[in-house]
Design a protein around this motif. Sequence first.
Motif, short mmCIF file in Angstrom:
data_model
loop_
_atom_site.label_atom_id
_atom_site.label_comp_id
_atom_site.label_asym_id
_atom_site.label_seq_id
_atom_site.Cartn_x
_atom_site.Cartn_y
_atom_site.Cartn_z
N GLU A 220 16.67 7.11 -20.25
CA GLU A 220 15.80 6.58 -19.37
C GLU A 220 15.15 5.31 -19.98
N THR A 221 14.86 5.23 -21.04
CA THR A 221 14.35 4.14 -21.66
C THR A 221 15.23 2.90 -21.77
N ALA A 222 16.34 3.26 -22.05
CA ALA A 222 17.36 2.04 -22.12
C ALA A 222 17.64 1.48 -20.75
N SER B 270 16.65 -3.15 -17.36
CA SER B 270 16.36 -3.82 -16.13
C SER B 270 15.31 -5.04 -16.46
N LYS B 271 14.80 -4.96 -17.79
CA LYS B 271 14.09 -6.23 -17.89
C LYS B 271 14.66 -7.30 -18.67
N GLY B 272 15.99 -7.28 -18.78
CA GLY B 272 17.12 -8.25 -19.45
C GLY B 272 16.72 -8.22 -20.96
N THR C 56 21.84 5.75 -30.08
CA THR C 56 23.09 5.20 -29.32
C THR C 56 24.04 5.07 -30.19
N VAL C 57 25.27 5.08 -29.68
CA VAL C 57 26.67 4.79 -30.24
C VAL C 57 26.68 3.38 -30.15
N SER C 58 27.79 2.80 -30.90
CA SER C 58 28.15 1.43 -31.05
C SER C 58 28.78 0.81 -29.71
N GLY C 59 28.55 -0.15 -29.37
CA GLY C 59 29.23 -0.98 -28.68
C GLY C 59 29.34 -0.81 -27.16
N LYS C 60 28.08 0.05 -26.56
CA LYS C 60 27.96 0.54 -25.40
C LYS C 60 26.87 -0.26 -24.35
N ASP C 61 27.37 -0.55 -23.24
CA ASP C 61 26.11 -1.13 -22.23
C ASP C 61 24.88 -0.47 -22.13
N LYS C 62 23.66 -0.96 -22.55
CA LYS C 62 22.56 0.01 -22.64
C LYS C 62 22.01 0.25 -21.34
N ARG D 235 24.19 1.37 -18.72
CA ARG D 235 25.06 2.27 -18.14
C ARG D 235 25.26 3.65 -19.23
N LEU D 236 24.40 3.98 -19.98
CA LEU D 236 24.53 4.95 -21.06
C LEU D 236 24.74 6.34 -20.48
N THR D 237 25.43 7.08 -20.99
CA THR D 237 25.65 8.70 -20.38
C THR D 237 25.22 9.53 -21.67
#
Length: 212
Positions: free
Chosen positions: A20-22, A27-29, A50-56, A58-60
């Motif tokens: 939720e925070t990510a 959204s704030k850029g 968070t794991v490495s290399g993920k778009d923050k 689009r986290l699951t």
Amino acid sequence: MVKLIYSPLDLDIASNNIIETANFLHSKGWTPATSSNFSQRLDNSYCAITVSGKDKGRLTSDDIMVVDFEGKPQHDKKPSAETLLHTSLYALDESIGAVLHTHSLNSNLLSILTENSSWRLEGYELLKAFSGIATHESAINVPIFANTQDIATLADKVIEYLHQNIPCWGYLIRGHGIYTWGRDMASALRHLEAMEYLIQCELEIMRIRGKK
């Protein structure tokens, strides 16, 4: 006092808080590309991160893992390269419940434009957003550390600074980004938002003065 052993429910709650925070920070850029990393304490030995290399944006739940406070993964996943900058804080102070790291444009600009090893803030009403500050008639110093790929050494330098018992809610890494923390995710996010607003104020002041 923190719990000694985390439960699956603790991990689910932490994962949801991080995601939720990510999403909000994305959204704030403030989390371009796959940059930034976020974590939440689970107990006095482990945190979710968070794991490495993920778009923050689009986290699951699969993108959140557990590490111990030495940074050792508890899953067959790769944690952020900067994991020790999170876990060393949890190991230092059991009151820290969440750590946020972003790569916003403004935090990078200010860290580059400020030649000193710290950034001084005083007189702002929003200083009261930082836990423990009750008046705008306050002044705080935000440390600025040199960027390095040697994360263990950087983590040691941060802890060495914090051992001086100077009030601190976050720090900048020159040309890199910002780290903030708090007793829980909401507090860490409040500190980050306040810091970002004050950074924007300082940059605008520099711009206006530069035109005179």
